[in-house]
Design a protein around this motif. Structure first.
Motif, PDB file in Angstrom:
ATOM      1  N   GLY A  98      51.673  47.695  25.305  1.00  0.00           N
ATOM      2  CA  GLY A  98      51.578  48.975  26.003  1.00  0.00           C
ATOM      3  C   GLY A  98      51.284  50.141  25.090  1.00  0.00           C
ATOM      4  N   TRP A  99      50.379  49.964  24.163  1.00  0.00           N
ATOM      5  CA  TRP A  99      49.966  51.045  23.253  1.00  0.00           C
ATOM      6  C   TRP A  99      48.693  51.692  23.804  1.00  0.00           C
ATOM      7  N   ARG A 100      48.757  53.005  24.086  1.00  0.00           N
ATOM      8  CA  ARG A 100      47.624  53.717  24.690  1.00  0.00           C
ATOM      9  C   ARG A 100      47.090  52.902  25.886  1.00  0.00           C
ATOM     10  N   THR A 101      47.999  52.628  26.801  1.00  0.00           N
ATOM     11  CA  THR A 101      47.720  51.631  27.840  1.00  0.00           C
ATOM     12  C   THR A 101      46.525  51.994  28.694  1.00  0.00           C
ATOM     13  N   ARG A 102      46.350  53.257  29.003  1.00  0.00           N
ATOM     14  CA  ARG A 102      45.257  53.642  29.897  1.00  0.00           C
ATOM     15  C   ARG A 102      43.907  53.242  29.318  1.00  0.00           C
ATOM     16  N   ALA A 103      43.690  53.497  28.041  1.00  0.00           N
ATOM     17  CA  ALA A 103      42.410  53.143  27.419  1.00  0.00           C
ATOM     18  C   ALA A 103      42.336  51.659  27.097  1.00  0.00           C
ATOM     19  N   VAL A 104      43.440  51.098  26.601  1.00  0.00           N
ATOM     20  CA  VAL A 104      43.427  49.693  26.219  1.00  0.00           C
ATOM     21  C   VAL A 104      43.272  48.791  27.439  1.00  0.00           C
ATOM     22  N   SER A 105      43.766  49.215  28.598  1.00  0.00           N
ATOM     23  CA  SER A 105      43.598  48.401  29.802  1.00  0.00           C
ATOM     24  C   SER A 105      42.129  48.238  30.165  1.00  0.00           C
ATOM     25  N   VAL A 106      41.336  49.279  29.928  1.00  0.00           N
ATOM     26  CA  VAL A 106      39.888  49.178  30.174  1.00  0.00           C
ATOM     27  C   VAL A 106      39.264  48.173  29.205  1.00  0.00           C
ATOM     28  N   LEU A 107      39.642  48.264  27.930  1.00  0.00           N
ATOM     29  CA  LEU A 107      39.129  47.310  26.939  1.00  0.00           C
ATOM     30  C   LEU A 107      39.552  45.885  27.274  1.00  0.00           C
ATOM     31  N   PHE A 108      40.783  45.733  27.749  1.00  0.00           N
ATOM     32  CA  PHE A 108      41.268  44.398  28.105  1.00  0.00           C
ATOM     33  C   PHE A 108      40.456  43.820  29.263  1.00  0.00           C
ATOM     34  N   ALA A 109      40.143  44.644  30.251  1.00  0.00           N
ATOM     35  CA  ALA A 109      39.323  44.169  31.377  1.00  0.00           C
ATOM     36  C   ALA A 109      37.929  43.777  30.904  1.00  0.00           C
ATOM     37  N   VAL A 110      37.367  44.533  29.976  1.00  0.00           N
ATOM     38  CA  VAL A 110      36.044  44.195  29.436  1.00  0.00           C
ATOM     39  C   VAL A 110      36.103  42.877  28.670  1.00  0.00           C
ATOM     40  N   VAL A 111      37.171  42.676  27.898  1.00  0.00           N
ATOM     41  CA  VAL A 111      37.328  41.431  27.136  1.00  0.00           C
ATOM     42  C   VAL A 111      37.420  40.237  28.077  1.00  0.00           C
ATOM     43  N   VAL A 112      38.278  40.324  29.082  1.00  0.00           N
ATOM     44  CA  VAL A 112      38.454  39.203  30.009  1.00  0.00           C
ATOM     45  C   VAL A 112      37.158  38.913  30.754  1.00  0.00           C
ATOM     46  N   ALA A 113      36.472  39.966  31.213  1.00  0.00           N
ATOM     47  CA  ALA A 113      35.209  39.767  31.936  1.00  0.00           C
ATOM     48  C   ALA A 113      34.142  39.160  31.026  1.00  0.00           C
ATOM     49  N   SER A 114      34.104  39.590  29.778  1.00  0.00           N
ATOM     50  CA  SER A 114      33.087  39.093  28.854  1.00  0.00           C
ATOM     51  C   SER A 114      33.301  37.618  28.525  1.00  0.00           C
ATOM     52  N   PHE A 115      34.526  37.237  28.231  1.00  0.00           N
ATOM     53  CA  PHE A 115      34.793  35.836  27.900  1.00  0.00           C
ATOM     54  C   PHE A 115      34.651  34.949  29.135  1.00  0.00           C
ATOM     55  N   HIS A 116      35.020  35.478  30.288  1.00  0.00           N
ATOM     56  CA  HIS A 116      34.867  34.710  31.527  1.00  0.00           C
ATOM     57  C   HIS A 116      33.389  34.456  31.827  1.00  0.00           C
ATOM     58  N   ALA A 117      32.561  35.491  31.687  1.00  0.00           N
ATOM     59  CA  ALA A 117      31.138  35.349  32.006  1.00  0.00           C
ATOM     60  C   ALA A 117      30.410  34.493  30.972  1.00  0.00           C
ATOM     61  N   ARG A 118      30.847  34.534  29.734  1.00  0.00           N
ATOM     62  CA  ARG A 118      30.153  33.782  28.675  1.00  0.00           C
ATOM     63  C   ARG A 118      30.253  32.278  28.897  1.00  0.00           C
ATOM     64  N   ALA A 119      31.385  31.801  29.416  1.00  0.00           N
ATOM     65  CA  ALA A 119      31.568  30.363  29.647  1.00  0.00           C
ATOM     66  C   ALA A 119      31.984  30.145  31.098  1.00  0.00           C
ATOM     67  N   VAL A 120      31.176  30.650  32.013  1.00  0.00           N
ATOM     68  CA  VAL A 120      31.553  30.663  33.427  1.00  0.00           C
ATOM     69  C   VAL A 120      31.678  29.264  34.008  1.00  0.00           C
ATOM     70  N   PHE A 121      30.989  28.270  33.426  1.00  0.00           N
ATOM     71  CA  PHE A 121      31.061  26.911  33.952  1.00  0.00           C
ATOM     72  C   PHE A 121      32.273  26.145  33.444  1.00  0.00           C
ATOM     73  N   MET A 122      33.081  26.775  32.602  1.00  0.00           N
ATOM     74  CA  MET A 122      34.281  26.126  32.078  1.00  0.00           C
ATOM     75  C   MET A 122      35.545  26.774  32.627  1.00  0.00           C
ATOM     76  N   THR A 123      35.429  27.535  33.690  1.00  0.00           N
ATOM     77  CA  THR A 123      36.565  28.272  34.229  1.00  0.00           C
ATOM     78  C   THR A 123      37.126  27.559  35.452  1.00  0.00           C
ATOM     79  N   ASP A 124      38.295  28.024  35.894  1.00  0.00           N
ATOM     80  CA  ASP A 124      38.907  27.495  37.112  1.00  0.00           C
ATOM     81  C   ASP A 124      39.478  28.661  37.911  1.00  0.00           C
ATOM     82  N   GLY A 125      40.265  28.336  38.947  1.00  0.00           N
ATOM     83  CA  GLY A 125      40.812  29.388  39.790  1.00  0.00           C
ATOM     84  C   GLY A 125      41.699  30.355  39.037  1.00  0.00           C
TER      85      GLY A 125
END
Length: 355
Positions: A98-125
């Protein structure tokens, strides 16, 4: 009707709800993704890196069709990928703390979306729900409790520089509205997930005749402990009852949220996810679902947990400063009452004094 609408509007704009639940979601998902990235560190290149069979060029071709985006495909350089991976690990840790949560939460969403999209065929529910929750948490005030931000704002130095203005009050009200809407969407998403999963199972013949779990326990891909799976599969009646109970819990979940049945149902669902983690070898998926279920527990439950071992959650000096619980009331602008008198915030009136 108008009175009910007024109550709903007041609930939406006067004070943020479920601040502790939002903090649990932040800590849980930040920790889960951090563990996930560290666990896959030896295999990072094969999954997301330039050495993956699903190359960055193939991923970019897919993005042209699906309109997805990933920061990992901006360059084919190995050094760039390693820097992105290190940044993802740091971002997950900071989001959890929870350090600078407002800004870091945006970065966290970008990270999760980027890694999810990069290997989209290896994901599950679980990955799909993880991505949705990361986006929803951007709009919540998940850093107001159990975070470095909350510790910093509770210090005397932070209190001394505060000043009131119309713009500041508008910002607090807007933050409250976004947070409450975000928490409502998260709860609705979980209800929709359970309800749709249960209704989908009802349509399947294997769930109707009680053999679905039998087939699952005999899939080599989802059998980390074959001896344990075979031991359970030797009791067909118990397996059939567990299958029917799973469907019943998922279908009934959205309808028991406003009664006391919610708590035993949540306990059974958590037990179900723990069983999935052990028997099917899906710990991340189970963790994502268990953390999502935490949104339905009231804040008084989490406050009682903090009182059980206060030294673990908060140092004694910090707890004394936070005793009046000014975090909630600070989000609510002081409103004039009849005759121009100042009425204290809702949270300050409804909350009993700290002992």
């Amino acid at each position: 009707m108008l009175d009910r609408m007024g109550v709903l509007i007041a609930l939406l704009i006067e004070r943020p709800v479920s601040l502790y639940a939002a903090a649990v979601l932040r800590i849980g998902y930040g920790l889960l993704y951090l563990v996930f990235l560290l666990r896959e560190f030896p295999h990072r290149d094969e999954i997301w890196g330039p050495g993956s069979p699903w190359t960055p060029a193939l991923a970019r071709q897919l993005f042209d069709q699906t309109e997805w985006f990933s920061i990992l495909t901006l360059s084919d350089s190995r050094a760039y990928f390693e820097a992105c991976y290190a940044a993802a690990v740091v971002t997950s840790a900071l989001f959890m703390l929870g350090w600078r949560t407002r800004a870091v939460s945006v970065l966290f969403a970008v990270v999760v979306a980027s890694f999810h999209a990069r290997a989209v065929f290896m994901t599950d529910g679980g990955d799909n729900l993880f991505l949705l929750m990361a986006v929803y948490l951007v709009f919540t005030a998940s850093g107001r409790r159990w975070s470095l931000d909350a510790r910093r704002k509770a210090s005397p130095a932070a209190d001394g520089g505060r000043h009131r203005s119309r713009f500041r009050e508008f910002g607090r009200t807007a933050t409250t509205v976004l947070h409450n809407c975000g928490m409502f969407v998260i709860a609705a998403q979980v209800c929709f997930l359970y309800g749709s999963a249960g209704l989908y199972k009802v349509q399947g013949g294997s769930w109707g005749n009680g053999t679905a779990l039998h087939y699952v326990l005999n899939l080599d891909l989802f059998r980390p402990w074959p001896a344990l799976s075979l031991l359970l599969d030797a009791h067909p009646v118990a397996i059939a009852i567990a299958g029917y109970l799973t469907v019943l819990l998922q279908v009934a979940f959205p309808f028991v949220l406003f009664g006391r049945l919610k708590y035993p149902v949540l306990i059974m669902l958590v037990s179900l996810h723990l069983g999935i983690a052990v028997l099917l070898g899906l710990p991340i998926f189970s963790g994502v679902m268990i953390v999502a279920d935490a949104v339905f527990l009231p804040d008084r439950f989490y406050r009682s947990l903090a009182h059980l071992w206060p030294r673990t959650f908060q140092p004694a000096g910090f707890r004394k400063r936070q005793a009046p619980t000014r975090g909630d009331s600070a989000l609510v602008p002081t409103q004039p009452g009849p005759g121009g008198s100042v009425r204290p915030p809702v949270e300050a009136v409804s909350r009993p004094p700290a002992r």
